[in-house]
Design a protein around this motif. Structure first.
Motif, PDB file in Angstrom:
ATOM      1  N   UNK A  12     -12.098  10.441   0.953  1.00  0.00           N
ATOM      2  CA  UNK A  12     -11.536  10.304   2.307  1.00  0.00           C
ATOM      3  C   UNK A  12     -10.014  10.284   2.183  1.00  0.00           C
ATOM      4  N   UNK A  13      -9.361  11.111   2.989  1.00  0.00           N
ATOM      5  CA  UNK A  13      -7.901  11.139   3.052  1.00  0.00           C
ATOM      6  C   UNK A  13      -7.500  10.585   4.418  1.00  0.00           C
ATOM      7  N   UNK A  14      -6.627   9.585   4.432  1.00  0.00           N
ATOM      8  CA  UNK A  14      -6.184   8.999   5.702  1.00  0.00           C
ATOM      9  C   UNK A  14      -4.787   9.522   6.007  1.00  0.00           C
ATOM     10  N   UNK A  15      -4.660  10.188   7.170  1.00  0.00           N
ATOM     11  CA  UNK A  15      -3.368  10.761   7.563  1.00  0.00           C
ATOM     12  C   UNK A  15      -3.303  12.242   7.256  1.00  0.00           C
ATOM     13  N   UNK A  36     -14.883  16.387   1.276  1.00  0.00           N
ATOM     14  CA  UNK A  36     -13.638  15.696   1.647  1.00  0.00           C
ATOM     15  C   UNK A  36     -13.574  15.538   3.163  1.00  0.00           C
ATOM     16  N   UNK A  37     -13.227  14.311   3.600  1.00  0.00           N
ATOM     17  CA  UNK A  37     -13.013  14.050   5.038  1.00  0.00           C
ATOM     18  C   UNK A  37     -11.580  13.587   5.236  1.00  0.00           C
ATOM     19  N   UNK A  38     -10.999  13.998   6.365  1.00  0.00           N
ATOM     20  CA  UNK A  38      -9.637  13.573   6.696  1.00  0.00           C
ATOM     21  C   UNK A  38      -9.665  12.886   8.057  1.00  0.00           C
ATOM     22  N   UNK A  39      -9.025  11.726   8.168  1.00  0.00           N
ATOM     23  CA  UNK A  39      -8.902  11.045   9.461  1.00  0.00           C
ATOM     24  C   UNK A  39      -7.428  10.982   9.850  1.00  0.00           C
ATOM     25  N   UNK A  40      -7.123  11.469  11.034  1.00  0.00           N
ATOM     26  CA  UNK A  40      -5.747  11.475  11.547  1.00  0.00           C
ATOM     27  C   UNK A  40      -5.779  10.889  12.954  1.00  0.00           C
ATOM     28  N   UNK A  41      -4.898   9.899  13.206  1.00  0.00           N
ATOM     29  CA  UNK A  41      -4.973   9.243  14.520  1.00  0.00           C
ATOM     30  C   UNK A  41      -4.330  10.073  15.646  1.00  0.00           C
ATOM     31  N   UNK A  42      -3.467  11.034  15.282  1.00  0.00           N
ATOM     32  CA  UNK A  42      -2.856  11.876  16.320  1.00  0.00           C
ATOM     33  C   UNK A  42      -3.707  13.124  16.564  1.00  0.00           C
ATOM     34  N   UNK A  43      -3.231  13.985  17.471  1.00  0.00           N
ATOM     35  CA  UNK A  43      -4.064  15.113  17.905  1.00  0.00           C
ATOM     36  C   UNK A  43      -4.041  16.303  16.966  1.00  0.00           C
ATOM     37  N   UNK A 190       0.523  22.229   8.335  1.00  0.00           N
ATOM     38  CA  UNK A 190      -0.472  22.860   9.231  1.00  0.00           C
ATOM     39  C   UNK A 190      -1.173  24.024   8.537  1.00  0.00           C
ATOM     40  N   UNK A 191      -0.411  24.807   7.744  1.00  0.00           N
ATOM     41  CA  UNK A 191      -1.023  25.930   7.001  1.00  0.00           C
ATOM     42  C   UNK A 191      -2.072  25.417   6.013  1.00  0.00           C
ATOM     43  N   UNK A 192      -1.733  24.328   5.307  1.00  0.00           N
ATOM     44  CA  UNK A 192      -2.660  23.789   4.308  1.00  0.00           C
ATOM     45  C   UNK A 192      -3.923  23.255   4.976  1.00  0.00           C
ATOM     46  N   UNK A 193      -3.784  22.596   6.113  1.00  0.00           N
ATOM     47  CA  UNK A 193      -4.985  22.089   6.796  1.00  0.00           C
ATOM     48  C   UNK A 193      -5.820  23.229   7.385  1.00  0.00           C
ATOM     49  N   UNK A 194      -5.159  24.291   7.846  1.00  0.00           N
ATOM     50  CA  UNK A 194      -5.918  25.467   8.329  1.00  0.00           C
ATOM     51  C   UNK A 194      -6.756  26.035   7.198  1.00  0.00           C
ATOM     52  N   UNK A 195      -6.156  26.082   6.014  1.00  0.00           N
ATOM     53  CA  UNK A 195      -6.874  26.598   4.851  1.00  0.00           C
ATOM     54  C   UNK A 195      -8.022  25.651   4.462  1.00  0.00           C
ATOM     55  N   UNK A 196      -7.735  24.335   4.450  1.00  0.00           N
ATOM     56  CA  UNK A 196      -8.772  23.366   4.065  1.00  0.00           C
ATOM     57  C   UNK A 196      -9.978  23.431   4.998  1.00  0.00           C
ATOM     58  N   UNK A 197      -9.705  23.728   6.277  1.00  0.00           N
ATOM     59  CA  UNK A 197     -10.813  23.874   7.244  1.00  0.00           C
ATOM     60  C   UNK A 197     -11.771  24.980   6.806  1.00  0.00           C
ATOM     61  N   UNK A 198     -11.214  26.070   6.276  1.00  0.00           N
ATOM     62  CA  UNK A 198     -12.072  27.189   5.848  1.00  0.00           C
ATOM     63  C   UNK A 198     -12.863  26.819   4.594  1.00  0.00           C
ATOM     64  N   UNK A 199     -12.455  25.734   3.920  1.00  0.00           N
ATOM     65  CA  UNK A 199     -13.154  25.287   2.704  1.00  0.00           C
ATOM     66  C   UNK A 199     -14.095  24.119   3.025  1.00  0.00           C
ATOM     67  N   UNK A 200     -14.478  24.004   4.296  1.00  0.00           N
ATOM     68  CA  UNK A 200     -15.425  22.966   4.746  1.00  0.00           C
ATOM     69  C   UNK A 200     -14.917  21.540   4.614  1.00  0.00           C
ATOM     70  N   UNK A 201     -13.603  21.366   4.618  1.00  0.00           N
ATOM     71  CA  UNK A 201     -13.078  20.001   4.682  1.00  0.00           C
ATOM     72  C   UNK A 201     -13.196  19.549   6.137  1.00  0.00           C
ATOM     73  N   UNK A 202     -13.766  18.351   6.331  1.00  0.00           N
ATOM     74  CA  UNK A 202     -14.028  17.837   7.678  1.00  0.00           C
ATOM     75  C   UNK A 202     -12.788  17.074   8.166  1.00  0.00           C
ATOM     76  N   UNK A 203     -12.008  17.693   9.076  1.00  0.00           N
ATOM     77  CA  UNK A 203     -10.762  17.073   9.545  1.00  0.00           C
ATOM     78  C   UNK A 203     -10.983  16.510  10.940  1.00  0.00           C
ATOM     79  N   UNK A 204     -10.819  15.187  11.064  1.00  0.00           N
ATOM     80  CA  UNK A 204     -11.076  14.511  12.343  1.00  0.00           C
ATOM     81  C   UNK A 204      -9.756  14.030  12.931  1.00  0.00           C
ATOM     82  N   UNK A 205      -9.352  14.664  14.042  1.00  0.00           N
ATOM     83  CA  UNK A 205      -8.156  14.202  14.739  1.00  0.00           C
ATOM     84  C   UNK A 205      -8.556  13.132  15.762  1.00  0.00           C
ATOM     85  N   UNK A 206      -7.545  12.402  16.283  1.00  0.00           N
ATOM     86  CA  UNK A 206      -7.815  11.290  17.221  1.00  0.00           C
ATOM     87  C   UNK A 206      -8.788  10.275  16.631  1.00  0.00           C
TER      88      UNK A 206
END
Length: 502
Positions: A12-15, A36-43, A190-206
């Motif tokens: 889990x990655x926070x932020x 890998x899961x990512x939690x971000x409190x902003x949008x 933003x580029x790195x997170x766009x790429x991570x999304x394609x690698x099935x990393x679960x990114x949760x905003x808010x």
């Protein structure tokens, strides 16, 4: 709470800032099958400390920042910190090149541009210091190509906006090196997170992490409030806290002994920005000056050419300030709630030791725009108030801890705090931060996954050829890496090293 279903994951990655983006990208290359899961409190990603408007964007390679080269009591210049930071930035450049070569980032110009890095000083004493600094650095392969001048005609060529209408007779000197960069860390994140999304990393905003505790099997359980206000439960074997100023509170919640006796001191900042084309076109460099007496190192005044959304602008600052918030979007109670029984003495000692700094920050907050423009005119004598607007920069939280120098020592830098068993790590601190993200995240990997490092090393070296090697002691490898990263990242510029004649 017992009816909440717990979701398991490996990491889990926070932020969703540059640090988590970098660590996630490294781990996905090293162990593609980990979840890998990512939690971000902003949008969205890269909105706080990594954002391009909250970050000076200087690719910190110690080419121009005078606070990385300290004058010792005997008058000599200590360049060890400059060497260290330059080597660390080279790791970032190599990793970014790898991402471009492997088509994970398409257009490097969207996040990195070549720009000369300069130091400029006024007054006889500072001119002497700069000359000594130049002599100490220019013999080092990492700083090859640096030029020095006190000649007004030469300086007029380099920095016309700064030299124009300057009173004659004032001692002035500058150094210039053409291999500096301007980095848009928000865009890169933003580029790195766009790429991570394609690698099935679960990114949760808010999604805000409210609680973090150890479970009986040694993994970590996080209570996370989602966008709808419901609380979810997630567990992972490894947690990385990369929440900028918000990391300290989460580190404290984890309860690990390594997180005790550590405090945070928030410093806010303001920049002045000019978008007027006829002014912007007269300056093409990042020019760092010397910090005023009593100012924190991150308040070194600098006049920067910036490229944001492919548009060129000038930024001047930062003007430091004080806010008790630990994040721009934080709470006014952040500072108070970070004081715990275990760090109370540390925090009080820091307060007593840094009265001068506190007074300086409060004075900075009180500055009128006219007073700020007066400071700007020390750099640009012809500056007009109406050409410049104020922008609030990001919050930085300096680490306070007990060191050999005494209790409550303010640390200026970036620091990783990790549990003894490597199951959780948190990143605290400020500059050079984002620029050295790759080095810092490799440190996290070495500290937290020592059992895997040997098996991962060949892959790390494929991504970062100088991993584990001193570039300063290997000028030929340095030359090779400079040439390849400059080519891949589109930084076609004068290379800092001549090829050694055999």
């Amino acid at each position: 709470m017992s009816n909440i279903q717990t979701k398991k994951t490996d990491v889990i990655l926070i932020g969703a800032g540059i640090m988590s983006a970098t660590l996630g990208s490294l781990l996905k290359e090293l162990v593609p099958d980990w979840n890998i899961k990512v939690f971000e409190k902003l949008e969205s990603a890269g909105e706080e400390s990594s954002n391009e408007w909250n970050n000076a964007g200087t690719g910190h390679a110690a080419l121009c920042e005078l606070n990385y080269t300290v004058e010792k009591a005997d008058g000599s210049i200590d360049i060890s910190k400059a060497i260290q930071i330059n080597e660390q930035f080279q790791l970032s450049m190599q990793f970014w090149s790898y991402l471009v070569n492997s088509k994970q980032i398409r257009n490097p110009q969207d996040f990195i541009m070549p720009i000369p890095h300069m130091s400029m000083v006024l007054g006889e004493k500072n001119v002497k210091f700069l000359k000594k600094r130049f002599d100490a650095l220019s013999n080092n392969p990492l700083f090859k190509g640096m030029e020095y001048s006190e000649d007004p005609a030469k300086l007029m060529e380099w920095i016309p906006l700064i030299l124009k209408d300057r009173p004659a007779g004032e001692p002035i000197a500058a150094t210039k090196i053409d291999t500096g960069t301007d980095v848009n860390f928000g865009a890169l994140t933003r580029m790195l997170f766009d790429y991570l999304k394609t690698k099935n990393v679960d990114i949760k905003y808010n999604h805000s992490v409210n609680k973090i505790k150890r479970t009986s099997d040694g993994s970590w359980e996080l209570k996370v409030r989602n966008g709808s206000g419901n609380v979810e439960s997630h567990t992972a074997q490894f947690v990385f806290v990369g929440g900028g100023g918000g990391s300290l509170h989460l580190l404290q919640k984890s309860g690990i002994p390594e997180g005790k006796h550590i405090g945070g001191f928030p410093v806010s900042g303001l920049f002045m920005v000019c978008n007027k084309p006829e002014v912007v076109e007269q300056h093409h460099a990042k020019v760092y000056g010397k910090a005023k007496v009593g100012a924190p190192p991150m308040s070194v005044p600098h006049l920067d050419t910036r490229f944001i959304d492919n548009k060129k602008s000038l930024l001047f600052g930062p003007f430091a300030g004080f806010s008790p918030k630990f994040l721009k979007t934080g709470s006014m109670f952040d500072l108070i709630t970070s004081v715990k029984p275990d760090n109370l003495v540390t925090m009080l000692s820091a307060g007593a030791k840094n009265m001068g700094l506190t007074k300086y920050l409060i004075q900075q907050v009180m500055l009128s725009k006219e007073k700020r423009v007066e400071e700007l005119r020390e750099f640009i004598p012809t500056a007009k108030s109406e050409d410049w607007d104020l922008v609030v920069a990001g919050q930085r939280v300096q680490v306070i801890k007990d060191t050999a120098a005494g209790k409550g020592t303010l640390q200026f830098g970036t620091e990783v705090i990790s549990a003894a068993d490597g199951s959780i790590a948190a990143l605290l601190g400020a500059s050079p931060g984002a620029s050295t993200a790759v080095h810092v995240m490799l440190e996290v990997i070495e500290k937290c996954f020592p059992q895997h490092v040997k098996e991962w090393e060949p892959k790390i070296k494929e991504m970062i050829p100088s991993y584990g090697v001193s570039l300063m002691q290997n000028p030929e490898l340095l030359q090779e890496i400079h040439a390849s990263t400059a080519g891949t990242l589109g930084l076609i510029q004068k290379l800092p090293l001549e090829v050694a004649h055999k």
